[in-house]
Design an enzyme around this catalytic site. Structure first.
Site: not given
Ligand code: AG3
Length: 278
Positions: A110, A159, A166
């Site tokens: 992430e 996901d 971004p």
């Protein structure tokens, strides 16, 4: 005149359409290094995570997206041991992945560490899977991670947020090629690919790009009430396994996913089928 003020959250889906949810209160607001991040408590759907003004997930309907992203891929692969999630910092997909006993390692890549922190704080039931000992949480650029790990993963998930800001690079053809290269010779990947009502060009181009790279490409659908139009798509690229022949269900405590729902999700209405025609 009403004696109490009504607060509403509105996501402007395009210049002609919005979704509105009545809000009890705002729990958190910040500008991270990458995006604006808000947590609000809605009357209808419980707590809601919002990035750059877009609904990411809510307490009440998150199960649909997270189960349908995670379990369709994991029931297509006969022995998924090594799994990667690009994005998904709230932890919802990871929570579903760690329900699979075959999974030995699940990496979360992430880019925005604040999404992880805030999810742990305000959405503990979504983030809980991040504490599983098999999970390796990495705050990093998922594109780089994929490029640097060749031939390593059985299943990769994307996901992402919408293809603006971004996440733009996560909808690009060279990224799908890097995902292909990061997979083992029998690997597969699944990406969230937006709404067949609202994002037709996107679905068309993603499908075309993935088909140029993977021998097998599929589109499937689920119903997510708080996302634009409520009809959502997922794109799978597979080197070998066929999602239309899933393995018997390995998970019990699901609220949306079953083997029947898995198979049915690949039945496309003609207007959607048309988007993925050669
Ligand atoms: N990721 C996909 C959210 C896209 C929703 N788009 C929108 N509301 N415009 C959600 C992350 C959940 N783990």
């Amino acid at each position: 005149m009403a004696n109490s003020m009504e607060l509403w959250f509105t996501e402007l889906q395009n210049s002609n359409l919005s979704i509105g949810l009545r809000v009890n209160r705002t729990l958190h607001s910040e500008q991270t290094e990458f995006q604006s991040l808000d947590v609000v408590e809605t009357v209808q759907y419980g707590r809601m995570l919002v990035l750059d003004g877009c609904v990411m997930t809510t307490d009440k309907d998150e199960f649909v997206y997270h189960e349908m992203l995670a379990h369709v891929g994991l029931h297509t692969h006969p022995e998924p041991k090594n799994v990667l999630v690009v994005g998904g910092g709230d932890g919802g997909v990871i929570r579903e992945i760690v329900k699979h006993p075959a999974v030995e390692r699940a990496v979360l890549a992430e880019i925005d560490g604040r999404v992880i922190d805030i999810s742990r704080e305000y959405f503990p039931q979504i983030a809980q899977g991040l504490n599983d000992p098999r999970v390796d949480v990495q705050v990093c650029d998922g594109i780089k991670h994929v490029q640097e790990h060749k031939g390593e993963y059985d299943v990769i998930y994307v996901d992402s947020t919408d293809p603006i800001g971004p996440a733009v690079g996560l909808f690009a053809k060279d990224f799908y090629q890097a995902v292909y290269d990061a997979l083992k010779p029998d690997g597969l990947f699944v990406a969230q690919t937006e709404s067949p009502f609202a994002n037709q060009d996107l679905i068309r181009h993603v499908h075309r790009d993935v088909r140029d790279i993977f021998p097998h490409t599929y589109l499937y659908l689920a119903h997510i009430p708080t996302y634009p139009t409520g009809m959502w798509s997922f794109t799978m690229g597979s080197k070998q396994y066929n999602p239309l022949e899933p393995v018997a269900s390995r998970v019990r405590d699901t609220k949306y996913y079953t083997t029947e729902v898995h198979k049915a999700a690949f039945a496309l209405p003609p207007f959607v089928q048309e988007l993925v025609q050669k």
